[in-house]
Design an enzyme around this catalytic site. Sequence first.
Site, PDB file in Angstrom:
ATOM      1  N   GLU A 180       0.815  -1.227   0.000  1.00 51.39           N
ATOM      2  CA  GLU A 180       0.000   0.000   0.000  1.00 51.39           C
ATOM      3  C   GLU A 180       0.847   1.274   0.000  1.00 51.39           C
ATOM      4  OE1 GLU A 180      -2.992  -0.375   3.111  1.00 51.39           O
ATOM      5  OE2 GLU A 180      -4.281  -1.442   1.699  1.00 51.39           O
ATOM      6  N   GLU A 202      -6.916  -7.839  -1.148  1.00 49.81           N
ATOM      7  CA  GLU A 202      -7.382  -7.872   0.239  1.00 49.81           C
ATOM      8  C   GLU A 202      -8.834  -7.430   0.304  1.00 49.81           C
ATOM      9  OE1 GLU A 202      -5.117  -5.573   3.061  1.00 49.81           O
ATOM     10  OE2 GLU A 202      -3.214  -6.029   2.101  1.00 49.81           O
TER      11      GLU A 202
HETATM   12  C1  GLA Z   1      -4.356  -2.864   4.543  1.00 46.64           C
HETATM   13  C2  GLA Z   1      -3.019  -3.506   4.703  1.00 46.64           C
HETATM   14  C3  GLA Z   1      -3.028  -4.716   5.579  1.00 46.64           C
HETATM   15  C4  GLA Z   1      -3.951  -4.527   6.747  1.00 46.64           C
HETATM   16  C5  GLA Z   1      -5.321  -4.169   6.265  1.00 46.64           C
HETATM   17  C6  GLA Z   1      -6.315  -4.005   7.365  1.00 46.64           C
HETATM   18  O1  GLA Z   1      -5.010  -3.192   3.404  1.00 46.64           O
HETATM   19  O2  GLA Z   1      -2.388  -3.798   3.494  1.00 46.64           O
HETATM   20  O3  GLA Z   1      -1.717  -4.931   6.020  1.00 46.64           O
HETATM   21  O4  GLA Z   1      -3.459  -3.510   7.563  1.00 46.64           O
HETATM   22  O5  GLA Z   1      -5.250  -2.944   5.589  1.00 46.64           O
HETATM   23  O6  GLA Z   1      -7.566  -3.616   6.878  1.00 46.64           O
END
Ligand code: GLA
Length: 677
Positions: A150, A308
């Site tokens: 991210e 995710e």
């Molecule tokens: C992000 C991160 C993960 C985690 C999630 C929690 O997408 O990439 O490591 O922290 O959020 O929602």
Amino acid sequence: MSLPITGKVPFGGDYNPEQWPEETWQQDYRLFDAARIDLVTLGVFDWALTQPAEDVYDFSLLDRIIERATAERRGICLATGTGAHPPWLAKAYPQVCRTDFEGRRHRFGQRHNSCPSSPVFRRLSTELARRVARRYAGNPAVVAWHVGNEYGGACYCDLCAAGFRDWLRRRYGTLDALNAAWYTTFWSHTFTDWDEIEPPSALTEHWRGPDHTAFQGITLDYLRFTSDAMLTNFRDEKAAIREACPDVPVTTNFMGMYRPIDYHRWAEHLDFVSWDNYPPDDTSAARMALTHDLMRGIKDGQPFWLMEQTPSYTASRDVNPLKRPGLMRLWSWQAVAHGADAVLFFQLRASRGACEKYHGAVIGHAGRSDTRVFREVAALGAELDALGPATLGARTPARVALLFDWDSWWALEISDGPSRLVRYQQVVLAYHRALWDAGVDVDVVAVTADLSRYDVVLTPALHLIKGDLVGRLEAVAARGGSVLTTYLSGRVDENDNAFLMDVPGPLGQLMGIRIDEWDARGPEVVNPVRLGSGADQVEVEARLVFELVVPQGAEVVGTYRSDFYAGTPAVTRNPYGNGHGWYVATGLDQTGVSWVVRQVLARHDLLGPYPDVPDLETAVRVAPDGTRLLFLLHHGSEPVEVTAHIGGVDLLTGNRVEAGQPLRLPERGVMVLQEGR
Ligand code: GLA
Ligand code: ZN
């Protein structure tokens, strides 16, 4: 190179077994079996583990984790682990910590915390990526590489200041060109030495935060520089992976509509796009559809991975609502409907400590398989297994494009005037929502995309105009297509300087209008707008910005009803070549936006099969062999019945559907109809 090669939609997600004892791993995999989890994303935050000191690399635990996943015949999405730097690194080299907008040099803490310009960070993150890749490149279980995590945020340190000056030298060549671009004669800002240039922050050009700047040109360039600096970090690591591993695709997890990073500038450097879907609330179906379309549009319509999503709830919000029964399944299928070729979760097992211990997971702290969430995950795993390869590589046959532009987003929101209340995402969402409600497949693409395949192009709030876009939009209309743009479009050039011509600048010819004045009002001020004529006439509400339109050939489609400009145009349509340029001069409510968009769609016969059934989403994908897949996604809370408009097989039940037959979808129901089989 494009997507990882898989025989079905990969199903699984982030898995961090380094956080718990090895005895538990056995239990994890038996639960993965039960849920048909076939892909694990490993090592996302492992830097402190794999490099415990500058001159010590220790892969022993990661080796065991990877050996285990391999022995269990799971696919691996392997991270380089550079999303958070280790404490020893920050201690030895404070330069790797970021300096924030207020000018405070941070000390060790949190994650996503490295200065993108720090040579030490660049060297050590690249070296770690190189070593991870060298070590595991030969393992056939590794199907994808996950660089960093991210990417985002910003840094304002001296190293970034120097990096910014280099970036500017490359962009402008001379200080004269830079001074002209930034319009520095204003407020005595003429730069006579590159070293006089400062990052725009609370200490320099800004007040009241990152959106209030004295010089839009400077701030815009810093946003571009920051996005590019982080892209350089990604590229450094990718190049290091490539040395040892030439054929496994590389990605990083994007965040959808995330303002700080211009994902279009990253597109060519990723082998495939992946993204993390954490919608703000449980009524975000239309917004998620837009975000999926945006992510699919980054690499020219190529499918992406849903890297995710939470199976149940997040933890980082003030309140974290639970996904209702059926919602995780519905949203997973929505992702697939819009181009996802993987469905992955954060996370497979919950952390025991720290800030994500209450974040949802497939396996909770008690390790049970008889929870509702686990059962829903397992049921989805079984469905995806049964689906097999049917959706892999399938493309969206959109004839409508919506242009999304980070430069316009930034320029609009850092602008003083006409209004701070107009938010780029809100305008884009309203136009996308109108398409979504009408059941239309849409590509959300960059302004540089090839527009020759579209009948309709929408460019909401396209504040900044660059490159050869206008000519390409004119070509769409000339050959019979429709181009629609809105208020606050065509205002500035790529340096954020106003065009020395009538508003909407270079879009004026296509729109057949001119705007001399505009009125920006608080949200409580409504100006009714009458749309259409005769029996089809409707009255809707408009807010925030009211541009005063002087037609220069355009026909009037809608008019303001109050204030001194009552009776003047609010919506126009200009004949251009064989097509039209549509202009919406004000912030119409959703009913108004939908009315206008449906006029445009109707002309091209583009309404979806169920445009008047609320909450029933439809989306089409066409498999590489030409088979059409129609997704029906019911977001409503009551069952709905419609008539099948095509015949085929519902891939989720195996049931044959005949055209004309009634179709019943329960609350949160999903159908994937394979046409004609
Ligand atoms: C992000 C991160 C993960 C985690 C999630 C929690 O997408 O990439 O490591 O922290 O959020 O929602
Ligand atoms: Zn920095």
